[in-house]
Structures are given as C-alpha cells and as structure tokens.
Design a protein around this motif. Structure first.
Motif, mmCIF file in Angstrom:
data_model
loop_
_atom_site.group_PDB
_atom_site.id
_atom_site.type_symbol
_atom_site.label_atom_id
_atom_site.label_comp_id
_atom_site.label_asym_id
_atom_site.label_seq_id
_atom_site.Cartn_x
_atom_site.Cartn_y
_atom_site.Cartn_z
ATOM 1 N N THR A 4 7.205 109.604 11.123
ATOM 2 C CA THR A 4 5.819 110.487 11.234
ATOM 3 C C THR A 4 4.926 109.969 12.286
ATOM 4 N N GLU A 5 4.563 110.851 13.341
ATOM 5 C CA GLU A 5 3.673 110.655 14.335
ATOM 6 C C GLU A 5 2.497 111.710 14.491
ATOM 7 N N VAL A 6 1.294 111.229 14.528
ATOM 8 C CA VAL A 6 0.232 112.361 14.942
ATOM 9 C C VAL A 6 -0.342 111.958 16.206
ATOM 10 N N GLU A 13 2.989 122.281 25.204
ATOM 11 C CA GLU A 13 3.281 122.291 23.841
ATOM 12 C C GLU A 13 2.550 123.563 22.902
ATOM 13 N N LEU A 14 1.600 124.091 23.529
ATOM 14 C CA LEU A 14 0.929 124.936 23.058
ATOM 15 C C LEU A 14 1.889 126.179 22.502
ATOM 16 N N ALA A 15 3.131 126.597 22.931
ATOM 17 C CA ALA A 15 3.866 127.727 22.557
ATOM 18 C C ALA A 15 4.355 127.242 21.005
ATOM 19 N N ALA A 16 4.818 126.144 20.779
ATOM 20 C CA ALA A 16 5.284 125.589 19.553
ATOM 21 C C ALA A 16 4.057 125.509 18.565
ATOM 22 N N TRP A 17 2.813 125.141 19.132
ATOM 23 C CA TRP A 17 1.756 125.200 18.347
ATOM 24 C C TRP A 17 1.553 126.679 17.723
ATOM 25 N N ASP A 18 1.540 127.612 18.694
ATOM 26 C CA ASP A 18 1.355 128.866 18.281
ATOM 27 C C ASP A 18 2.622 129.258 17.123
ATOM 28 N N GLU A 19 3.752 129.006 17.492
ATOM 29 C CA GLU A 19 4.704 129.109 16.657
ATOM 30 C C GLU A 19 4.635 128.728 15.078
ATOM 31 N N LEU A 20 3.873 127.494 14.885
ATOM 32 C CA LEU A 20 3.623 126.831 13.777
ATOM 33 C C LEU A 20 2.536 127.695 13.220
ATOM 34 N N ILE A 49 -5.982 119.346 20.114
ATOM 35 C CA ILE A 49 -5.181 120.000 18.907
ATOM 36 C C ILE A 49 -4.040 118.657 18.497
ATOM 37 N N LEU A 50 -4.371 118.405 17.328
ATOM 38 C CA LEU A 50 -3.699 117.275 16.797
ATOM 39 C C LEU A 50 -2.280 117.751 16.100
ATOM 40 N N GLY A 51 -1.277 117.161 16.500
ATOM 41 C CA GLY A 51 0.036 117.650 16.049
ATOM 42 C C GLY A 51 0.677 116.521 15.149
ATOM 43 N N CYS A 52 1.234 116.888 13.969
ATOM 44 C CA CYS A 52 1.975 116.039 13.055
ATOM 45 C C CYS A 52 3.347 116.207 13.081
ATOM 46 N N TYR A 53 4.024 115.374 13.682
ATOM 47 C CA TYR A 53 5.364 115.322 14.116
ATOM 48 C C TYR A 53 6.276 114.441 13.163
ATOM 49 N N GLU A 54 7.415 114.926 12.774
ATOM 50 C CA GLU A 54 8.309 114.239 11.748
ATOM 51 C C GLU A 54 9.899 114.276 12.628
ATOM 52 N N ASP A 55 10.118 113.342 13.009
ATOM 53 C CA ASP A 55 11.270 112.958 14.046
ATOM 54 C C ASP A 55 11.238 114.031 15.043
ATOM 55 N N GLU A 56 10.245 114.096 15.757
ATOM 56 C CA GLU A 56 9.767 114.935 16.963
ATOM 57 C C GLU A 56 9.802 116.597 16.349
ATOM 58 N N THR A 57 9.739 116.653 15.370
ATOM 59 C CA THR A 57 9.661 118.415 15.164
ATOM 60 C C THR A 57 8.036 118.552 14.516
ATOM 61 N N MET A 88 -6.714 122.535 8.597
ATOM 62 C CA MET A 88 -5.210 121.926 8.477
ATOM 63 C C MET A 88 -4.263 123.153 8.492
ATOM 64 N N VAL A 89 -3.064 123.310 9.640
ATOM 65 C CA VAL A 89 -2.067 124.045 9.392
ATOM 66 C C VAL A 89 -0.639 123.122 9.013
ATOM 67 N N ILE A 90 -0.197 123.685 8.133
ATOM 68 C CA ILE A 90 1.094 123.147 7.496
ATOM 69 C C ILE A 90 2.240 123.781 7.688
ATOM 70 N N ALA A 91 3.671 123.473 7.999
ATOM 71 C CA ALA A 91 4.684 124.061 8.202
ATOM 72 C C ALA A 91 5.338 124.426 6.607
ATOM 73 N N GLY A 92 5.527 125.300 6.553
ATOM 74 C CA GLY A 92 6.454 125.781 5.045
ATOM 75 C C GLY A 92 7.612 124.849 4.912
ATOM 76 N N VAL A 93 8.138 124.740 3.743
ATOM 77 C CA VAL A 93 9.347 124.252 3.535
ATOM 78 C C VAL A 93 10.268 125.090 2.618
ATOM 79 N N GLU A 94 11.617 124.888 2.534
ATOM 80 C CA GLU A 94 12.406 125.803 2.241
ATOM 81 C C GLU A 94 12.550 125.087 0.516
ATOM 82 N N SER A 95 11.705 125.277 -0.290
ATOM 83 C CA SER A 95 11.912 124.637 -1.640
ATOM 84 C C SER A 95 10.817 125.756 -2.535
ATOM 85 N N THR A 96 11.670 125.743 -3.952
ATOM 86 C CA THR A 96 10.854 126.496 -5.023
ATOM 87 C C THR A 96 10.112 125.608 -5.854
#
Length: 349
Positions: A4-6, A13-20, A49-57, A88-96
C-alpha cells in the motif's frame, strides 16, 4: 504481500481519479478533477490529490487545497468557498460482509491519514461527503469531529404527493400570478440576484464575484450543471438556482431570490420545476443542501426531504492553536471596544 502506497497524483492520472470518484459512494461532482482544478486556480490555492494505491491499483484518495495564511501557517483543506464537500473517496469492494467492507475502508483511511500527519501541516480540515458515514479512523487517532446536515430528496415516484400543504399552496400562488420557470444560463443576472439575497440579511456574499463567475464558467464549459430562473409575466427574474450534477445525484449548489418577490411563491415554483426536470431524467435524488442554516431549512423542509448528516474532521498543531487563539482574543477586544463606544454617555454640547 500487498503493498500500500500513498502519493500525490500526477496530471496523467486524473482520468483514473475521476473514474474512482464516479464509482465511489463518497464521490461527488465536487471531487472531480475539473471542479478541483477550477476551485484551486480561482482561489489561488495549490491542489494536491492524494491517491492510495494497493499494488499499483488506485483504491482511494483525498484532495487537498493548500494555503499559507500570514506566511506562517501551512493549511490543508478539503472544502472551500462554493465547494461544500471533499474529503475521503474510497473504492467499493465486492463483498456483502460488513467486516470486509470496514477493513477495506479502514486501510484506505489509515494510509491517507498517516500520510497527511507526516506532512506536519499546522491545520487540516476535511469535510467529507454524506457518503462517508464512518469517521472512527480519524476520531480514534486524536482528530476532532464536526457534524453537518444536508437535505436529500428522493425523487422516485410522485414527489408532489409528499410535500407539505404550504409548499403546494406557494406553488399554486406563483402559478396564478403567471410566474414561470425555465432553464436559462445568465451569470451576470445571477450575481446581481445573489447580492440582493445577502443584502436582505445586511451582509455581503462570502465569495467574490470573480470566484462565482469562475465556477459558473466551469459549470457551463464542462457541462457540470444547469441554471434555472423563475420570471414574472413582465420578464423580471424573481428567483434563480444553479444545479450541478454527478452520476449519483443532482446538487442544488446555489440559489438566490429577489426580496420584492419573496411572497409570490416563485422560489417554491422554481424548486418544484427543477425537481420535476431531474425526476424526468431519472436522477434518484436531489441534494437540496441548506441543512446548516435555519432560514434555508425552514423553506427546504416544506418539500419533506430526508435530513442527512455528514462529517468533518480536523487536526490542529500548536502553532495554529496559538495564532488562532490570539486572533480570537483580538476579535473579542475589538467587539468590546465597539460595544462600549456604542453605549457610552452622550457628550455635553
């Protein structure tokens, strides 16, 4: 092992930010790169804009507007004039499973929070959107919290079956007076109406004409929203609203009205037309804003919206606390002097 990296996002990388932002529960139009860049340039702030990356994602992030008041303090804020939300903006996870969702959000928040703390800002102020309901990752680590409110109006079904009698009465009154509402973008007229709105409260707008015009230009150029106006039969503008949109909701970003037409029902008619318009475009809700001001709440609550909390978190360093304390004392002294001057004995002639 997951890495994990911030770090600060680069322009590519702004297009990836807007997608997030588009896919996140917390993401709003106020988090988009277009909105952030225009806000920063208009207010002479530096944008990070700080981005939190997990294995480059990219799995999360937080925009910061940086300022340096008095040339002494390093301030980082997520909200600004005419930008109610950030944070904060956080990507969703596929979990119930609640636990897995919380662990994911906690990991993102902790990573970004610790990165911000290492920057040793004198003051950090994050006002998160209503999509972030859990701020324990901050409060458990010494950050103070504030609660704000907004009004969210679901617009599935017939909204007008549920609004109050007062709102329906106001709309009918405006219709009888021949007032109509249409989409019309007129920044100059909107500024004049805004000045009149604040003049009713014996105050000035908290933002400058330049800043308002700059944001209205962005809204029009980037197709971020619409302006609506209510007019009398003679063509006079009685009320106006600016709505900005993201993929989740339409936000009632700003509104102004003429005091001369305050009792005509024009504002209710205008809001009713705006709600109808976005319901027809299949928006699930309209964010009416205004939950933090009693005067606006009295009007907006007649449309029977849901009152929704959202949360700010702050972290202050010793230098900020000292300077802020001195400022508050100086304001208190000035207020005391003014009070004494106004209540002193009259001079003899």
């Amino acid at each position: 092992m997951v890495r994990t990296e911030v770090r600060s996002l680069e322009s590519g990388e702004l297009a990836a930010w807007d997608e997030l932002v588009a896919g996140s529960l917390q993401g709003t139009v106020f988090h988009t790169s277009d909105w952030l860049q225009k806000t920063a340039s208009s207010l002479n702030r530096a944008l990070v804009i700080l981005g939190c990356y997990e294995d480059e994602t990219l799995i999360g992030g937080c925009p910061l507007l940086l300022s340096n008041p008095y040339k002494l303090l390093r301030i980082a804020s997520s909200a600004a004039l005419l930008a109610p939300y950030g944070g904060m903006v956080i990507a969703g996870v596929e979990s119930t499973k609640r636990r897995e969702k919380e662990l994911h959000a906690d990991r993102v928040i902790a990573s970004i929070r610790d990165h911000i703390v290492r920057k040793r800002f004198d003051h950090v102020d994050l006002v998160n959107s209503p999509g972030l309901g859990d701020i324990r990752g901050f409060t458990r680590n010494g950050w103070s919290a504030r609660v704000y409110y907004t009004y969210m109006l679901p617009i599935n079904g017939d909204v007008f079956e549920h609004i109050s009698k007062n709102a329906r009465r106001s709309i009918r009154k405006a219709q009888k007076l021949g007032i109509t509402a249409t989409e019309h973008f007129d920044p100059g007229t909107y500024w004049e109406l805004t000045k009149k709105t604040f003049a009713k409260q014996n105050t000035q707008p908290p933002f400058s004409r330049k800043h308002l015009m700059s944001m209205l230009d962005a809204i029009r150029e980037k197709n971020l929203g619409e302006m609506w106006v209510a007019r009398t039969p003679s063509g006079e503008v009685a009320a106006a609203e600016v709505i900005v949109c993201d993929q989740k909701t339409a936000h009632r970003w700003s509104a102004a009205s003429s005091e001369e037409h305050l009792n005509t029902g024009a504002a209710s008619l205008l809001l009713g037309e705006v709600i109808t318009h976005f319901a027809e475009r299949n928006y699930p809700s309209v964010n009416l804003m205004g939950g933090n001001m009693a005067r606006l709440s009295a009007f907006l609550s007649t449309f029977n919206p849901d009152l929704v909390p959202y949360y700010g978190v702050e972290l202050s360093g010793p230098r900020y606390n000292i300077i802020n304390g001195l400022n508050n004392r100086m304001k208190g002294v000035a207020s005391c002097i003014t009070s004494k001057a106004g209540t002193g004995s009259p001079q003899r002639r």
